[in-house]
Design a protein around this motif. Structure first.
Motif, PDB file in Angstrom:
ATOM      1  N   LEU A 168      60.331  51.509  84.839  1.00 18.14           N
ATOM      2  CA  LEU A 168      61.082  52.378  85.747  1.00 18.14           C
ATOM      3  C   LEU A 168      62.019  53.296  84.982  1.00 18.14           C
ATOM      4  CD1 LEU A 168      61.935  49.892  88.655  1.00 18.14           C
ATOM      5  CD2 LEU A 168      60.259  51.757  88.666  1.00 18.14           C
ATOM      6  N   LEU A 169      62.668  52.762  83.937  1.00 14.32           N
ATOM      7  CA  LEU A 169      63.574  53.590  83.154  1.00 14.32           C
ATOM      8  C   LEU A 169      62.826  54.727  82.457  1.00 14.32           C
ATOM      9  CD1 LEU A 169      65.940  50.910  81.570  1.00 14.32           C
ATOM     10  CD2 LEU A 169      66.604  52.752  83.122  1.00 14.32           C
ATOM     11  N   LEU A 170      61.654  54.420  81.935  1.00 12.46           N
ATOM     12  CA  LEU A 170      60.887  55.465  81.267  1.00 12.46           C
ATOM     13  C   LEU A 170      60.304  56.461  82.261  1.00 12.46           C
ATOM     14  CD1 LEU A 170      58.954  53.503  78.485  1.00 12.46           C
ATOM     15  CD2 LEU A 170      60.907  55.032  78.216  1.00 12.46           C
ATOM     16  N   ALA A 171      59.878  55.952  83.432  1.00  9.83           N
ATOM     17  CA  ALA A 171      59.285  56.853  84.431  1.00  9.83           C
ATOM     18  C   ALA A 171      60.312  57.834  84.978  1.00  9.83           C
ATOM     19  CB  ALA A 171      58.674  56.037  85.562  1.00  9.83           C
ATOM     20  N   VAL A 227      65.655  56.608  77.939  1.00  2.62           N
ATOM     21  CA  VAL A 227      64.462  56.346  77.121  1.00  2.62           C
ATOM     22  C   VAL A 227      64.688  55.142  76.207  1.00  2.62           C
ATOM     23  CG1 VAL A 227      62.954  57.281  75.334  1.00  2.62           C
ATOM     24  CG2 VAL A 227      63.734  58.746  77.213  1.00  2.62           C
ATOM     25  N   VAL A 228      65.867  55.118  75.562  1.00  2.00           N
ATOM     26  CA  VAL A 228      66.173  53.991  74.672  1.00  2.00           C
ATOM     27  C   VAL A 228      66.191  52.682  75.445  1.00  2.00           C
ATOM     28  CG1 VAL A 228      67.956  52.952  73.219  1.00  2.00           C
ATOM     29  CG2 VAL A 228      67.440  55.394  73.009  1.00  2.00           C
ATOM     30  N   GLY A 229      66.844  52.675  76.612  1.00  2.00           N
ATOM     31  CA  GLY A 229      66.903  51.461  77.425  1.00  2.00           C
ATOM     32  C   GLY A 229      65.528  51.016  77.873  1.00  2.00           C
ATOM     33  N   GLY A 230      64.678  51.973  78.273  1.00  2.00           N
ATOM     34  CA  GLY A 230      63.330  51.620  78.693  1.00  2.00           C
ATOM     35  C   GLY A 230      62.512  51.032  77.567  1.00  2.00           C
ATOM     36  N   LEU A 231      62.616  51.641  76.377  1.00  2.00           N
ATOM     37  CA  LEU A 231      61.874  51.124  75.235  1.00  2.00           C
ATOM     38  C   LEU A 231      62.361  49.737  74.818  1.00  2.00           C
ATOM     39  CD1 LEU A 231      61.569  54.360  73.057  1.00  2.00           C
ATOM     40  CD2 LEU A 231      59.768  53.252  74.404  1.00  2.00           C
ATOM     41  N   LEU A 232      63.676  49.535  74.878  1.00  2.00           N
ATOM     42  CA  LEU A 232      64.213  48.217  74.537  1.00  2.00           C
ATOM     43  C   LEU A 232      63.749  47.155  75.525  1.00  2.00           C
ATOM     44  CD1 LEU A 232      67.884  49.058  73.459  1.00  2.00           C
ATOM     45  CD2 LEU A 232      66.008  48.269  71.998  1.00  2.00           C
ATOM     46  N   ALA A 233      63.742  47.502  76.819  1.00  2.00           N
ATOM     47  CA  ALA A 233      63.296  46.546  77.833  1.00  2.00           C
ATOM     48  C   ALA A 233      61.819  46.206  77.647  1.00  2.00           C
ATOM     49  CB  ALA A 233      63.549  47.103  79.233  1.00  2.00           C
ATOM     50  N   LEU A 234      61.002  47.233  77.367  1.00  2.00           N
ATOM     51  CA  LEU A 234      59.574  46.974  77.147  1.00  2.00           C
ATOM     52  C   LEU A 234      59.345  46.158  75.874  1.00  2.00           C
ATOM     53  CD1 LEU A 234      57.946  50.398  78.127  1.00  2.00           C
ATOM     54  CD2 LEU A 234      57.966  48.269  79.443  1.00  2.00           C
ATOM     55  N   GLY A 235      60.137  46.451  74.845  1.00  2.00           N
ATOM     56  CA  GLY A 235      60.017  45.672  73.613  1.00  2.00           C
ATOM     57  C   GLY A 235      60.399  44.219  73.829  1.00  2.00           C
ATOM     58  N   ALA A 236      61.467  44.001  74.616  1.00  2.00           N
ATOM     59  CA  ALA A 236      61.880  42.629  74.910  1.00  2.00           C
ATOM     60  C   ALA A 236      60.812  41.903  75.724  1.00  2.00           C
ATOM     61  CB  ALA A 236      63.206  42.634  75.664  1.00  2.00           C
ATOM     62  N   ALA A 237      60.227  42.598  76.693  1.00  2.00           N
ATOM     63  CA  ALA A 237      59.155  41.994  77.494  1.00  2.00           C
ATOM     64  C   ALA A 237      57.957  41.633  76.623  1.00  2.00           C
ATOM     65  CB  ALA A 237      58.736  42.946  78.614  1.00  2.00           C
ATOM     66  N   TRP A 238      57.657  42.504  75.662  1.00  2.00           N
ATOM     67  CA  TRP A 238      56.532  42.231  74.780  1.00  2.00           C
ATOM     68  C   TRP A 238      56.767  40.984  73.933  1.00  2.00           C
ATOM     69  CZ3 TRP A 238      51.629  43.161  74.006  1.00  2.00           C
ATOM     70  CH2 TRP A 238      51.073  42.921  72.755  1.00  2.00           C
ATOM     71  N   THR A 239      57.979  40.821  73.401  1.00  2.00           N
ATOM     72  CA  THR A 239      58.261  39.645  72.571  1.00  2.00           C
ATOM     73  C   THR A 239      58.335  38.371  73.398  1.00  2.00           C
ATOM     74  OG1 THR A 239      60.663  40.033  72.740  1.00  2.00           O
ATOM     75  CG2 THR A 239      59.517  40.996  70.858  1.00  2.00           C
ATOM     76  N   LEU A 240      58.707  38.473  74.674  1.00  2.00           N
ATOM     77  CA  LEU A 240      58.832  37.303  75.534  1.00  2.00           C
ATOM     78  C   LEU A 240      57.527  37.004  76.272  1.00  2.00           C
ATOM     79  CD1 LEU A 240      60.899  35.192  76.420  1.00  2.00           C
ATOM     80  CD2 LEU A 240      61.593  36.705  78.272  1.00  2.00           C
TER      81      LEU A 240
END
Length: 428
Positions: A104-107, A115-128
């Motif tokens: 949602l943040l990136l969209a 953009v930074v917040g969206g990428l960080l959230a997606l990165g965290a989701a990927w690691t988890l």
């Protein structure tokens, strides 16, 4: 450790009773327990957390033994199993939330920080994300076409315990066996050649019954949801490791910022681990019952005894490997030196006298021996089988089938032997 040379000692110095005369094994008195545990003390694994888990395993094991022998086989999934499943779903829900928020943040990104917040959230989701099981890259994998007779036996044992067989069989050099999931629905069975080679045919059936029994009795630790949640939390806990020796203000501040996240993930990991541990204890008892249904109560009990002598058998294997490494030179030498390794190990295991098994049973009860902290103490598992109705075993193999399975495993067992001689065991 006091041992007896053949004919060297015949009477117990405490009570005068007879002592077993087996030169390679500890001399002890079955009448008064003189020298039954020459090393003394309880088994204390390294690490405070592991010691706590071992003590909890013993405490839970005693309660579960009483419950199982008093009330019979309980429902498939108990309250602790449900709780561990719920906690694991909560962990995965965090992953979903991070994924949705990042998307949602990136969209709707309206600036740099979105953009930074969206990428960080997606990165965290990927690691988890849930870590799905996979075939080992360096393992020996047997497909159905490679070992049809072995797969047929696994399928038959699966039907006997109320489940299906497996999709892949991996052979390795461990004195152990295990099952795990591959992806979402596929199953993998891992067989250690050292263990397989010292078992009788009935004990092998019991081993397969025990491992496949984990898929029947609601063992959450072996399942996709709880198992992947434990792996995800472990990854996060490792990510939040502080700098061991902060050298500047940036590292000090980073350690302070990471501290609450590390404590939070550590607490959740510990909670899920302990709850899953309690459920896993119960499932081990039920897997033992499955082993008895498939192979017989006697075979299931004998299988436990094999694990009691795992240490001397592994020492014997190490000794054989070292001797062959000294005699072998280069690849051809290793291949030649590996010949006969498993026969020598099986011969050693067959020579372990009943008195040594009994000594180790008593030591196990004194020390609280267990295969690991996810298993109840071995003597309690043994009691549970012996207190419940005896099983004759529904899967019976014949000599011809056993010979075909041996032929199917011949190349794998030879390869494991060659690799052990070439590379050695850990610590050799």
């Amino acid at each position: 450790m006091r041992t007896v040379e053949e004919g060297a000692l015949r009477a117990c110095p405490e009570c005068g009773g007879p002592l077993p005369e087996h030169g390679r094994f500890t001399a002890w008195c079955a009448g008064c327990d003189w020298n039954v545990d020459p090393e003394g003390g309880r088994e204390e694994p390294a690490g405070r957390g592991e010691r706590i888990r071992r003590r909890l395993a013993e405490r839970h094991g005693e309660r579960l033994l009483a419950d199982l022998t008093a009330d019979g086989v309980p429902v498939r999934l108990d309250a602790f199993g449900v709780l561990s499943f719920t906690l694991a779903l909560a962990v995965h829900a965090v992953t979903v939330v991070l994924l949705v928020c990042g998307a949602l943040l990136l969209a709707g990104a309206s600036g740099f920080w979105s953009v930074v917040g969206g990428l960080l959230a997606l990165g965290a989701a990927w690691t988890l994300r849930p870590r799905l099981g996979r075939l080992p890259r360096d393992g020996i994998v047997l497909r159905r076409a490679d070992a049809p007779e072995l797969y047929a036996l696994v399928d038959e044992v699966g039907r006997a315990v109320g489940t299906r067989g497996v999709d892949a069989i991996v052979v390795d050099a461990e004195f152990n066996a295990s099952v795990s999931t591959l992806g979402v629905r596929r199953r993998m069975l891992t067989l250690g050649v050292p263990l397989w080679e010292v078992l009788t045919p009935r004990e092998r059936v019991a081993l397969l019954g025990h491992e496949l029994g984990h898929f029947v009795n609601g063992d959450t630790r072996h399942g996709l949801v709880v198992g992947s949640a434990l792996r995800s939390l472990t990854v996060w806990h490792d990510y939040f490791q502080p700098y061991p020796r902060p050298g500047d203000i940036f590292e000090v501040v980073t350690n302070l910022l990471l501290l609450p996240f590390r404590y939070a993930t550590g607490a959740l990991l510990t909670l899920l681990d302990l709850v899953a541990l309690r459920a896993s204890q119960r499932c081990e008892y039920l897997a033992d019952a499955a082993a008895a249904r498939a192979g017989s109560t006697g075979a299931a009990v004998a299988l436990m005894d094999r694990f009691l002598v795992a240490d001397p058998v592994e020492i014997a294997l190490r000794r054989e490997v070292n001797a062959r490494r000294m005699n072998g030179r280069g690849r051809r030498g290793a291949e030649a030196a590996g010949a006969g390794l498993w026969e020598a190990l099986a011969e050693y295991a067959a020579d372990v006298p009943e008195s040594e098994y009994e000594r180790r049973r008593r030591v196990g009860a004194l020390r609280g021996h267990s295969v690991d902290s996810t298993h109840p103490p071995t003597h309690l598992r043994r009691q549970c089988l012996l207190r419940t109705a005896r099983e004759a075993g529904t899967v019976v193999t014949d000599g011809a089938g056993e010979g075909r399975i041996a032929a199917e495993l011949a190349e794998a067992r030879a390869r494991v032997a060659r690799e052990l001689v070439r590379d050695g065991l850990d610590g050799t």
